[in-house]
Design a protein around this motif. Structure first.
Motif, PDB file in Angstrom:
ATOM      1  N   ASN A   1      19.087   4.280 -14.041  1.00 47.19           N
ATOM      2  CA  ASN A   1      20.102   5.273 -13.706  1.00 47.19           C
ATOM      3  C   ASN A   1      21.181   5.366 -14.785  1.00 47.19           C
ATOM      4  OD1 ASN A   1      21.147   7.323 -12.116  1.00 47.19           O
ATOM      5  ND2 ASN A   1      22.468   5.928 -10.972  1.00 47.19           N
ATOM      6  N   ASP A   2      20.731   5.308 -16.066  1.00 51.82           N
ATOM      7  CA  ASP A   2      21.682   5.359 -17.176  1.00 51.82           C
ATOM      8  C   ASP A   2      21.424   6.545 -18.104  1.00 51.82           C
ATOM      9  OD1 ASP A   2      19.332   4.550 -18.360  1.00 51.82           O
ATOM     10  OD2 ASP A   2      20.106   2.644 -19.102  1.00 51.82           O
ATOM     11  N   GLY A   3      20.559   7.480 -17.675  1.00 50.71           N
ATOM     12  CA  GLY A   3      20.269   8.661 -18.467  1.00 50.71           C
ATOM     13  C   GLY A   3      19.245   8.443 -19.569  1.00 50.71           C
ATOM     14  N   VAL A   4      18.682   7.231 -19.643  1.00 51.71           N
ATOM     15  CA  VAL A   4      17.694   6.895 -20.669  1.00 51.71           C
ATOM     16  C   VAL A   4      16.341   6.697 -19.985  1.00 51.71           C
ATOM     17  CG1 VAL A   4      17.047   5.214 -22.441  1.00 51.71           C
ATOM     18  CG2 VAL A   4      19.464   5.781 -22.082  1.00 51.71           C
ATOM     19  N   PRO A   5      15.280   7.390 -20.446  1.00 52.05           N
ATOM     20  CA  PRO A   5      13.974   7.207 -19.813  1.00 52.05           C
ATOM     21  C   PRO A   5      13.431   5.795 -20.021  1.00 52.05           C
ATOM     22  CG  PRO A   5      13.798   8.708 -21.691  1.00 52.05           C
ATOM     23  CD  PRO A   5      15.243   8.371 -21.524  1.00 52.05           C
ATOM     24  N   ASP A   6      12.919   5.211 -18.930  1.00 56.63           N
ATOM     25  CA  ASP A   6      12.371   3.854 -18.954  1.00 56.63           C
ATOM     26  C   ASP A   6      10.855   3.832 -18.803  1.00 56.63           C
ATOM     27  OD1 ASP A   6      15.019   2.553 -18.876  1.00 56.63           O
ATOM     28  OD2 ASP A   6      15.106   3.371 -16.845  1.00 56.63           O
ATOM     29  N   HIS A   7      10.282   4.952 -18.356  1.00 58.54           N
ATOM     30  CA  HIS A   7       8.854   4.979 -18.031  1.00 58.54           C
ATOM     31  C   HIS A   7       8.399   6.431 -18.098  1.00 58.54           C
ATOM     32  CE1 HIS A   7       5.208   3.370 -16.166  1.00 58.54           C
ATOM     33  NE2 HIS A   7       5.249   4.316 -15.247  1.00 58.54           N
ATOM     34  N   VAL A   8       7.140   6.637 -18.428  1.00 58.92           N
ATOM     35  CA  VAL A   8       6.574   7.983 -18.466  1.00 58.92           C
ATOM     36  C   VAL A   8       5.211   7.969 -17.779  1.00 58.92           C
ATOM     37  CG1 VAL A   8       5.474   7.688 -20.725  1.00 58.92           C
ATOM     38  CG2 VAL A   8       6.117   9.974 -19.960  1.00 58.92           C
ATOM     39  N   ALA A   9       4.861   9.075 -17.142  1.00 58.53           N
ATOM     40  CA  ALA A   9       3.573   9.200 -16.462  1.00 58.53           C
ATOM     41  C   ALA A   9       3.052  10.620 -16.673  1.00 58.53           C
ATOM     42  CB  ALA A   9       3.733   8.918 -14.967  1.00 58.53           C
TER      43      ALA A   9
ATOM     44  N   ASN B   1       0.676   0.674 -17.367  1.00 57.90           N
ATOM     45  CA  ASN B   1       1.688  -0.381 -17.365  1.00 57.90           C
ATOM     46  C   ASN B   1       2.454  -0.408 -16.047  1.00 57.90           C
ATOM     47  OD1 ASN B   1       3.116  -2.535 -18.445  1.00 57.90           O
ATOM     48  ND2 ASN B   1       4.703  -1.215 -19.288  1.00 57.90           N
ATOM     49  N   THR B   2       1.700  -0.392 -14.959  1.00 58.63           N
ATOM     50  CA  THR B   2       2.282  -0.365 -13.624  1.00 58.63           C
ATOM     51  C   THR B   2       1.436  -1.243 -12.701  1.00 58.63           C
ATOM     52  OG1 THR B   2       3.091   1.128 -11.892  1.00 58.63           O
ATOM     53  CG2 THR B   2       0.989   1.704 -12.921  1.00 58.63           C
ATOM     54  N   SER B   3       1.824  -1.348 -11.458  1.00 56.52           N
ATOM     55  CA  SER B   3       1.058  -2.175 -10.525  1.00 56.52           C
ATOM     56  C   SER B   3       0.892  -1.456  -9.197  1.00 56.52           C
ATOM     57  CB  SER B   3       1.750  -3.529 -10.306  1.00 56.52           C
ATOM     58  OG  SER B   3       3.033  -3.344  -9.752  1.00 56.52           O
ATOM     59  N   THR B   4      -0.075  -1.946  -8.436  1.00 54.41           N
ATOM     60  CA  THR B   4      -0.312  -1.478  -7.077  1.00 54.41           C
ATOM     61  C   THR B   4      -0.828  -2.668  -6.276  1.00 54.41           C
ATOM     62  OG1 THR B   4      -1.205   0.359  -5.774  1.00 54.41           O
ATOM     63  CG2 THR B   4      -2.720  -0.727  -7.324  1.00 54.41           C
ATOM     64  N   ARG B   5      -0.920  -2.514  -4.966  1.00 56.31           N
ATOM     65  CA  ARG B   5      -1.403  -3.594  -4.110  1.00 56.31           C
ATOM     66  C   ARG B   5      -2.893  -3.414  -3.859  1.00 56.31           C
ATOM     67  NH1 ARG B   5       2.045  -7.547  -4.080  1.00 56.31           N
ATOM     68  NH2 ARG B   5       2.092  -8.144  -1.923  1.00 56.31           N
ATOM     69  N   VAL B   6      -3.660  -4.458  -4.105  1.00 50.44           N
ATOM     70  CA  VAL B   6      -5.100  -4.485  -3.829  1.00 50.44           C
ATOM     71  C   VAL B   6      -5.364  -5.752  -3.024  1.00 50.44           C
ATOM     72  CG1 VAL B   6      -7.415  -4.603  -4.818  1.00 50.44           C
ATOM     73  CG2 VAL B   6      -5.649  -3.239  -5.956  1.00 50.44           C
ATOM     74  N   ASN B   7      -5.826  -5.582  -1.789  1.00 49.63           N
ATOM     75  CA  ASN B   7      -6.068  -6.723  -0.886  1.00 49.63           C
ATOM     76  C   ASN B   7      -4.845  -7.630  -0.792  1.00 49.63           C
ATOM     77  OD1 ASN B   7      -8.743  -5.879  -0.392  1.00 49.63           O
ATOM     78  ND2 ASN B   7      -9.444  -6.906  -2.243  1.00 49.63           N
ATOM     79  N   GLY B   8      -3.658  -7.011  -0.746  1.00 55.29           N
ATOM     80  CA  GLY B   8      -2.422  -7.766  -0.593  1.00 55.29           C
ATOM     81  C   GLY B   8      -1.873  -8.367  -1.872  1.00 55.29           C
ATOM     82  N   GLU B   9      -2.591  -8.203  -2.977  1.00 49.41           N
ATOM     83  CA  GLU B   9      -2.163  -8.754  -4.269  1.00 49.41           C
ATOM     84  C   GLU B   9      -1.634  -7.644  -5.166  1.00 49.41           C
ATOM     85  OE1 GLU B   9      -2.450 -12.048  -5.253  1.00 49.41           O
ATOM     86  OE2 GLU B   9      -3.228 -12.597  -3.283  1.00 49.41           O
ATOM     87  N   SER B  10      -0.609  -7.937  -5.944  1.00 50.81           N
ATOM     88  CA  SER B  10      -0.102  -7.001  -6.932  1.00 50.81           C
ATOM     89  C   SER B  10      -0.992  -7.064  -8.177  1.00 50.81           C
ATOM     90  CB  SER B  10       1.337  -7.356  -7.311  1.00 50.81           C
ATOM     91  OG  SER B  10       1.829  -6.450  -8.262  1.00 50.81           O
ATOM     92  N   VAL B  11      -1.583  -5.907  -8.533  1.00 50.25           N
ATOM     93  CA  VAL B  11      -2.517  -5.846  -9.659  1.00 50.25           C
ATOM     94  C   VAL B  11      -1.974  -4.834 -10.676  1.00 50.25           C
ATOM     95  CG1 VAL B  11      -4.880  -5.345 -10.366  1.00 50.25           C
ATOM     96  CG2 VAL B  11      -4.451  -6.386  -8.136  1.00 50.25           C
ATOM     97  N   ARG B  12      -1.823  -5.270 -11.933  1.00 44.92           N
ATOM     98  CA  ARG B  12      -1.319  -4.402 -13.002  1.00 44.92           C
ATOM     99  C   ARG B  12      -2.459  -3.600 -13.611  1.00 44.92           C
ATOM    100  NH1 ARG B  12       3.772  -3.958 -13.564  1.00 44.92           N
ATOM    101  NH2 ARG B  12       3.621  -3.368 -15.747  1.00 44.92           N
ATOM    102  N   GLY B  13      -2.132  -2.417 -14.100  1.00 43.11           N
ATOM    103  CA  GLY B  13      -3.133  -1.587 -14.756  1.00 43.11           C
ATOM    104  C   GLY B  13      -2.707  -0.136 -14.777  1.00 43.11           C
ATOM    105  N   VAL B  14      -3.684   0.758 -14.737  1.00 43.52           N
ATOM    106  CA  VAL B  14      -3.458   2.196 -14.675  1.00 43.52           C
ATOM    107  C   VAL B  14      -3.798   2.648 -13.263  1.00 43.52           C
ATOM    108  CG1 VAL B  14      -4.157   4.450 -15.585  1.00 43.52           C
ATOM    109  CG2 VAL B  14      -4.017   2.471 -17.112  1.00 43.52           C
ATOM    110  N   TRP B  15      -2.827   3.285 -12.585  1.00 40.99           N
ATOM    111  CA  TRP B  15      -2.993   3.640 -11.179  1.00 40.99           C
ATOM    112  C   TRP B  15      -2.426   5.017 -10.896  1.00 40.99           C
ATOM    113  CZ3 TRP B  15      -5.989   0.271  -8.818  1.00 40.99           C
ATOM    114  CH2 TRP B  15      -6.002  -1.046  -9.261  1.00 40.99           C
ATOM    115  N   GLN B  16      -2.901   5.620  -9.814  1.00 41.41           N
ATOM    116  CA  GLN B  16      -2.291   6.843  -9.317  1.00 41.41           C
ATOM    117  C   GLN B  16      -1.137   6.427  -8.407  1.00 41.41           C
ATOM    118  OE1 GLN B  16      -3.748   9.181  -5.936  1.00 41.41           O
ATOM    119  NE2 GLN B  16      -3.860  10.937  -7.325  1.00 41.41           N
ATOM    120  N   HIS B  17      -0.002   7.097  -8.574  1.00 42.72           N
ATOM    121  CA  HIS B  17       1.154   6.861  -7.706  1.00 42.72           C
ATOM    122  C   HIS B  17       1.652   8.189  -7.160  1.00 42.72           C
ATOM    123  CE1 HIS B  17       1.745   2.588  -8.446  1.00 42.72           C
ATOM    124  NE2 HIS B  17       1.579   2.804  -9.739  1.00 42.72           N
ATOM    125  N   GLN B  18       2.475   8.110  -6.127  1.00 43.40           N
ATOM    126  CA  GLN B  18       3.072   9.290  -5.519  1.00 43.40           C
ATOM    127  C   GLN B  18       4.585   9.126  -5.520  1.00 43.40           C
ATOM    128  OE1 GLN B  18       1.480   9.814  -1.585  1.00 43.40           O
ATOM    129  NE2 GLN B  18      -0.598   9.336  -2.245  1.00 43.40           N
TER     130      GLN B  18
END
Length: 75
Positions: free
Chosen positions: A19-27, A43-60
Motif C-alpha cells: 500500500n505504498d504506490g509501488v507494484p510488488d507483484h504482477v499477474a 512465484n505464489t502459493s496455494t493450498r493442496v491437501n492442506g499444504e501450502s505449495v509454491r508455483g504457478v497457480w490460478q487465483h481470483q
C-alpha cells in the motif's frame, strides 16, 4: 488502465501489497467475470491437501481489491 476498471484477457495486473504506490507483484489476467478477476500468477502459493505449495497457480481477486494498483494493456 485504472484499478477498478474491467480488465481484458491478456492484460497484466499490478498488485501493491505494501500500500505504498509501488507494484510488488504482477499477474496475467485470464478473464474477468461478475466482478472477479481470474489471474495466472507465478512465484505464489496455494493450498493442496492442506499444504501450502509454491508455483504457478490460478487465483481470483475481487475487482475492487485495494491491492490492485492497475492494469497494463497492449495498445
Amino acid at each position: 488502465q485504472a484499478a477498478g476498471s474491467t480488465p481484458t484477457a491478456g492484460s497484466l495486473v499490478f498488485f501493491d501489497w505494501g500500500n505504498d504506490g509501488v507494484p510488488d507483484h504482477v499477474a496475467i489476467v485470464e478473464k474477468c467475470e461478475n466482478g472477479i478477476v481470474y489471474t495466472v500468477e507465478g512465484n505464489t502459493s496455494t493450498r493442496v491437501n492442506g499444504e501450502s505449495v509454491r508455483g504457478v497457480w490460478q487465483h481470483q481477486h475481487n475487482i475492487k481489491e485495494a491491492a490492485i494498483l492497475g492494469y497494463g494493456v497492449q495498445t
